[in-house]
Design a protein around this motif. Structure first.
Motif, PDB file in Angstrom:
ATOM      1  N   ALA A 151       0.842  -1.196   0.000  1.00 55.50           N
ATOM      2  CA  ALA A 151       0.000   0.000   0.000  1.00 55.50           C
ATOM      3  C   ALA A 151       0.875   1.244   0.000  1.00 55.50           C
ATOM      4  CB  ALA A 151      -0.913   0.021   1.223  1.00 55.50           C
ATOM      5  N   ALA A 152       0.443   2.242  -0.740  1.00 57.51           N
ATOM      6  CA  ALA A 152       1.114   3.553  -0.753  1.00 57.51           C
ATOM      7  C   ALA A 152       0.095   4.594  -0.330  1.00 57.51           C
ATOM      8  CB  ALA A 152       1.644   3.857  -2.148  1.00 57.51           C
ATOM      9  N   GLU A 171      -7.354  -3.160   1.574  1.00 59.28           N
ATOM     10  CA  GLU A 171      -7.958  -2.175   2.486  1.00 59.28           C
ATOM     11  C   GLU A 171      -7.224  -2.135   3.819  1.00 59.28           C
ATOM     12  OE1 GLU A 171     -12.277  -1.107   4.570  1.00 59.28           O
ATOM     13  OE2 GLU A 171     -12.120  -2.762   3.138  1.00 59.28           O
ATOM     14  N   LEU A 172      -6.874  -3.306   4.340  1.00 55.12           N
ATOM     15  CA  LEU A 172      -6.116  -3.365   5.587  1.00 55.12           C
ATOM     16  C   LEU A 172      -4.741  -2.732   5.406  1.00 55.12           C
ATOM     17  CD1 LEU A 172      -5.675  -4.346   8.520  1.00 55.12           C
ATOM     18  CD2 LEU A 172      -4.859  -6.510   7.560  1.00 55.12           C
ATOM     19  N   ALA A 173      -4.073  -3.052   4.310  1.00 55.43           N
ATOM     20  CA  ALA A 173      -2.734  -2.500   4.050  1.00 55.43           C
ATOM     21  C   ALA A 173      -2.780  -0.978   3.987  1.00 55.43           C
ATOM     22  CB  ALA A 173      -2.172  -3.073   2.749  1.00 55.43           C
ATOM     23  N   ARG A 174      -3.820  -0.439   3.343  1.00 58.42           N
ATOM     24  CA  ARG A 174      -3.956   1.022   3.269  1.00 58.42           C
ATOM     25  C   ARG A 174      -4.216   1.616   4.660  1.00 58.42           C
ATOM     26  NH1 ARG A 174      -4.721   5.380   0.122  1.00 58.42           N
ATOM     27  NH2 ARG A 174      -6.260   6.922   0.757  1.00 58.42           N
ATOM     28  N   GLY A 175      -5.020   0.922   5.442  1.00 57.16           N
ATOM     29  CA  GLY A 175      -5.288   1.401   6.803  1.00 57.16           C
ATOM     30  C   GLY A 175      -4.021   1.458   7.634  1.00 57.16           C
ATOM     31  N   ILE A 176      -3.167   0.437   7.503  1.00 55.58           N
ATOM     32  CA  ILE A 176      -1.900   0.423   8.230  1.00 55.58           C
ATOM     33  C   ILE A 176      -0.995   1.555   7.747  1.00 55.58           C
ATOM     34  CG2 ILE A 176       0.175  -0.906   8.756  1.00 55.58           C
ATOM     35  CD1 ILE A 176      -2.360  -1.961  10.101  1.00 55.58           C
ATOM     36  N   ALA A 177      -1.009   1.814   6.439  1.00 56.66           N
ATOM     37  CA  ALA A 177      -0.207   2.918   5.887  1.00 56.66           C
ATOM     38  C   ALA A 177      -0.680   4.256   6.462  1.00 56.66           C
ATOM     39  CB  ALA A 177      -0.298   2.924   4.366  1.00 56.66           C
TER      40      ALA A 177
END
Length: 292
Positions: A151-152, A171-177
């Motif tokens: 995610a960026a 979606e999870l990766a973006r949330g962590i970002a």
């Protein structure tokens, strides 16, 4: 050869230089547009060299992403005014796309990467300096290549984050970002926290305790200190922090619920680590006027 208006117009569109500069370059090179283009690039580099020593602590973080690949690039200028200039913003986007397409793994490789018009990133940077009138630097980049979720995220153009998450979904990766952008954790997991940092924190916590507490049995004292240090570990690690999208749980709990794990992350913020020059213009004027 006659220097026609259409020839000047074409050179302006290709180089981005001013009309008089283009006309002069064409005149000095016998109307040869390629030679004139090279001339403008060289003079642009000369101007860039003169501005190279000026502090450039403003700017933007650029991003480019495709399947399995993502890059962040920090491009600096001297003022927030230029950071909003369309020429500068276009350059940031161009450099970001070049970083992704070229496969460059570091700044030097990125500077040497060629763009669609045949100019390198470094040559184009010089041309941008001529346009905006400020020092412009391509300072840092980060690149992730992975088959996991990458995610960026860019916040306000000034903070950029890349996150690689094994498992979960986009979606999870973006949330962590987004969490990393907001909370800026220095470390990923407890195991990543350096031993010397923990030793120093134990020393500080012990020094803060009263004589009465320090007189307690060694095993009890160790439990007290360990509890305090564990709270610090939670504060400085991504996994230990409350998740910004759901503060009722930690990031670790959110990842565990999704069967996911953060492999790595990278966060760039505009100007971090650059010593800014604070200029007091009022004091300068008073000094010049003999009033200070």
């Amino acid at each position: 050869m006659e220097i026609t208006a259409s020839l000047v117009k074409e050179l302006r569109e290709r180089s981005g230089a001013g009309m008089m500069e283009c006309k002069k370059a064409l005149a000095e090179n016998g109307g040869d547009i390629e030679a004139a283009m090279e001339h403008l690039r060289k003079t642009g580099l000369a101007k860039a060299d003169k501005k190279a020593g000026r502090v450039a602590a403003e700017g933007r973080i650029g991003v480019a992403q495709s399947a399995g690949s993502a890059v962040l690039v920090e491009v600096n200028c001297e003022t927030d005014f230029v950071a909003k200039d369309e020429n500068f913003l276009k350059f940031v986007d161009t450099v970001s796309q070049a970083a992704l397409a070229s496969g460059a793994a570091d700044i030097e490789a990125l500077k040497a990467a060629k763009l669609a018009d045949g100019a390198t990133v470094e040559e184009t940077r010089a041309a941008v300096i001529a346009k905006v009138g400020e020092n412009v630097q391509v300072r840092r980049m980060a690149r992730f290549e992975s088959s996991d979720n990458v995610a960026a995220y860019i916040h306000g153009g000034r903070i950029g984050v890349l996150v690689e998450v094994k498992g979960g979904d986009a979606e999870l990766a973006r949330g962590i970002a987004m969490h990393v952008a907001a909370m800026n954790p220095p470390y990923n997991k407890a195991a990543d926290v350096p031993a010397d940092f923990l030793a120093k924190e134990k020393e500080i916590e012990l020094a803060k305790m009263s004589d009465k507490d320090r007189a307690k049995p060694a095993e009890i004292l160790e439990k007290i200190i360990s509890g305090k240090v564990n709270r610090i570990i939670n504060e400085v690690t991504l996994y230990g922090q409350p998740y910004v999208l759901n503060t009722d749980q930690t990031v670790e709990a959110a990842l565990k619920a999704a069967g996911a794990d953060v492999v790595r992350f990278e966060r760039l913020a505009v100007g971090e680590g650059i010593e800014k020059v604070v200029e007091d213009y009022a004091a300068e004027v008073m000094k010049a006027a003999g009033l200070a």
